[in-house]
Design a protein around this motif. Structure first.
Motif, PDB file in Angstrom:
ATOM      1  N   GLU A   1      48.573  55.503 -30.315  1.00 23.18           N
ATOM      2  CA  GLU A   1      48.067  54.249 -30.877  1.00 23.18           C
ATOM      3  C   GLU A   1      49.156  53.172 -30.869  1.00 23.18           C
ATOM      4  O   GLU A   1      48.893  52.018 -30.532  1.00 23.18           O
ATOM      5  CB  GLU A   1      47.563  54.472 -32.312  1.00 23.18           C
ATOM      6  N   VAL A   2      50.365  53.537 -31.210  1.00 23.85           N
ATOM      7  CA  VAL A   2      51.475  52.575 -31.184  1.00 23.85           C
ATOM      8  C   VAL A   2      51.711  52.090 -29.756  1.00 23.85           C
ATOM      9  O   VAL A   2      51.910  50.893 -29.524  1.00 23.85           O
ATOM     10  CB  VAL A   2      52.758  53.210 -31.770  1.00 23.85           C
ATOM     11  N   ALA A   3      51.654  52.988 -28.785  1.00 25.20           N
ATOM     12  CA  ALA A   3      51.843  52.603 -27.380  1.00 25.20           C
ATOM     13  C   ALA A   3      50.712  51.682 -26.922  1.00 25.20           C
ATOM     14  O   ALA A   3      50.950  50.685 -26.230  1.00 25.20           O
ATOM     15  CB  ALA A   3      51.922  53.842 -26.503  1.00 25.20           C
ATOM     16  N   ARG A   4      49.461  51.991 -27.324  1.00 25.16           N
ATOM     17  CA  ARG A   4      48.326  51.121 -26.960  1.00 25.16           C
ATOM     18  C   ARG A   4      48.505  49.726 -27.541  1.00 25.16           C
ATOM     19  O   ARG A   4      48.266  48.715 -26.877  1.00 25.16           O
ATOM     20  CB  ARG A   4      47.007  51.725 -27.444  1.00 25.16           C
ATOM     21  N   GLU A   5      48.924  49.657 -28.820  1.00 29.45           N
ATOM     22  CA  GLU A   5      49.138  48.349 -29.454  1.00 29.45           C
ATOM     23  C   GLU A   5      50.232  47.564 -28.733  1.00 29.45           C
ATOM     24  O   GLU A   5      50.111  46.356 -28.549  1.00 29.45           O
ATOM     25  CB  GLU A   5      49.498  48.535 -30.928  1.00 29.45           C
TER      26      GLU A   5
ATOM     27  N   PHE B   1      51.571  43.118 -25.095  1.00 23.78           N
ATOM     28  CA  PHE B   1      52.255  42.657 -23.887  1.00 23.78           C
ATOM     29  C   PHE B   1      51.290  42.004 -22.910  1.00 23.78           C
ATOM     30  O   PHE B   1      51.624  41.025 -22.251  1.00 23.78           O
ATOM     31  CB  PHE B   1      52.961  43.838 -23.210  1.00 23.78           C
ATOM     32  N   ALA B   2      50.067  42.514 -22.829  1.00 24.12           N
ATOM     33  CA  ALA B   2      49.113  42.051 -21.817  1.00 24.12           C
ATOM     34  C   ALA B   2      48.170  40.958 -22.312  1.00 24.12           C
ATOM     35  O   ALA B   2      47.275  40.562 -21.579  1.00 24.12           O
ATOM     36  CB  ALA B   2      48.299  43.236 -21.313  1.00 24.12           C
ATOM     37  N   LYS B   3      48.364  40.466 -23.543  1.00 19.06           N
ATOM     38  CA  LYS B   3      47.459  39.427 -24.032  1.00 19.06           C
ATOM     39  C   LYS B   3      47.624  38.165 -23.190  1.00 19.06           C
ATOM     40  O   LYS B   3      48.690  37.927 -22.609  1.00 19.06           O
ATOM     41  CB  LYS B   3      47.687  39.148 -25.514  1.00 19.06           C
ATOM     42  N   PRO B   4      46.566  37.354 -23.111  1.00 13.18           N
ATOM     43  CA  PRO B   4      46.635  36.146 -22.276  1.00 13.18           C
ATOM     44  C   PRO B   4      47.721  35.184 -22.765  1.00 13.18           C
ATOM     45  O   PRO B   4      47.955  35.058 -23.970  1.00 13.18           O
ATOM     46  CB  PRO B   4      45.256  35.509 -22.434  1.00 13.18           C
ATOM     47  N   SER B   5      48.349  34.519 -21.821  1.00 13.83           N
ATOM     48  CA  SER B   5      49.336  33.493 -22.174  1.00 13.83           C
ATOM     49  C   SER B   5      48.591  32.285 -22.727  1.00 13.83           C
ATOM     50  O   SER B   5      47.361  32.186 -22.636  1.00 13.83           O
ATOM     51  CB  SER B   5      50.140  33.085 -20.943  1.00 13.83           C
ATOM     52  N   GLN B   6      49.328  31.353 -23.291  1.00 14.81           N
ATOM     53  CA  GLN B   6      48.700  30.148 -23.833  1.00 14.81           C
ATOM     54  C   GLN B   6      47.981  29.373 -22.727  1.00 14.81           C
ATOM     55  O   GLN B   6      46.877  28.877 -22.928  1.00 14.81           O
ATOM     56  CB  GLN B   6      49.729  29.247 -24.510  1.00 14.81           C
ATOM     57  N   ALA B   7      48.581  29.301 -21.543  1.00 17.39           N
ATOM     58  CA  ALA B   7      47.952  28.591 -20.434  1.00 17.39           C
ATOM     59  C   ALA B   7      46.650  29.272 -20.022  1.00 17.39           C
ATOM     60  O   ALA B   7      45.642  28.609 -19.760  1.00 17.39           O
ATOM     61  CB  ALA B   7      48.911  28.529 -19.244  1.00 17.39           C
ATOM     62  N   GLU B   8      46.653  30.611 -19.974  1.00 20.17           N
ATOM     63  CA  GLU B   8      45.432  31.343 -19.632  1.00 20.17           C
ATOM     64  C   GLU B   8      44.362  31.147 -20.702  1.00 20.17           C
ATOM     65  O   GLU B   8      43.183  30.974 -20.394  1.00 20.17           O
ATOM     66  CB  GLU B   8      45.727  32.833 -19.468  1.00 20.17           C
ATOM     67  N   PHE B   9      44.783  31.171 -21.972  1.00 24.08           N
ATOM     68  CA  PHE B   9      43.844  30.974 -23.069  1.00 24.08           C
ATOM     69  C   PHE B   9      43.209  29.588 -22.997  1.00 24.08           C
ATOM     70  O   PHE B   9      41.995  29.437 -23.157  1.00 24.08           O
ATOM     71  CB  PHE B   9      44.550  31.158 -24.415  1.00 24.08           C
ATOM     72  N   LEU B  10      44.015  28.559 -22.733  1.00 20.10           N
ATOM     73  CA  LEU B  10      43.484  27.198 -22.637  1.00 20.10           C
ATOM     74  C   LEU B  10      42.529  27.056 -21.452  1.00 20.10           C
ATOM     75  O   LEU B  10      41.523  26.345 -21.543  1.00 20.10           O
ATOM     76  CB  LEU B  10      44.618  26.186 -22.539  1.00 20.10           C
ATOM     77  N   LYS B  11      42.824  27.747 -20.363  1.00 17.85           N
ATOM     78  CA  LYS B  11      41.936  27.711 -19.206  1.00 17.85           C
ATOM     79  C   LYS B  11      40.580  28.334 -19.552  1.00 17.85           C
ATOM     80  O   LYS B  11      39.528  27.806 -19.198  1.00 17.85           O
ATOM     81  CB  LYS B  11      42.589  28.458 -18.040  1.00 17.85           C
ATOM     82  N   ILE B  12      40.605  29.456 -20.261  1.00 18.21           N
ATOM     83  CA  ILE B  12      39.364  30.101 -20.698  1.00 18.21           C
ATOM     84  C   ILE B  12      38.610  29.202 -21.661  1.00 18.21           C
ATOM     85  O   ILE B  12      37.385  29.046 -21.559  1.00 18.21           O
ATOM     86  CB  ILE B  12      39.677  31.470 -21.353  1.00 18.21           C
ATOM     87  N   ALA B  13      39.322  28.583 -22.610  1.00 18.19           N
ATOM     88  CA  ALA B  13      38.684  27.691 -23.575  1.00 18.19           C
ATOM     89  C   ALA B  13      38.043  26.495 -22.879  1.00 18.19           C
ATOM     90  O   ALA B  13      36.930  26.085 -23.239  1.00 18.19           O
ATOM     91  CB  ALA B  13      39.707  27.220 -24.608  1.00 18.19           C
TER      92      ALA B  13
END
Length: 80
Positions: A30-34, A39-51
């Motif tokens: 579970e710690v490794a999954r977290e 680490f793999a969450k979207p960057s701010q630029a990717e998040f803004l593109k999705i938004a």
């Protein structure tokens, strides 16, 4: 779900992960999954593109909503 095998993990890193898991009362997996998820969450630029893509799906209203909010707030009518 996919299984991922990580080879050649440093002993010190493994110990830190195990300590963290023990402190959280959870498993090493579970710690490794977290950690991978963080680490793999979207960057701010990717998040803004999705938004922007989501915002473009809806209707566009001219002007600012500030005027509409003020009009509604200042309305003395009990109910519309």
């Amino acid at each position: 779900m996919v299984d991922i095998l990580v080879r050649n993990v440093d002993d010190e890193l493994a110990a830190r992960l195990k300590d963290r898991a023990r402190a959280q009362g959870t498993s090493l997996n579970e710690v490794a999954r977290e950690a991978l998820q963080a680490f793999a969450k979207p960057s701010q630029a990717e998040f803004l593109k999705i938004a922007d893509r989501i915002a473009s799906m809806g209707p566009r209203f001219p002007g600012s909503s500030v005027d509409l909010i003020r009009e509604d707030r200042d309305n003395d009518e009990p109910y519309r």
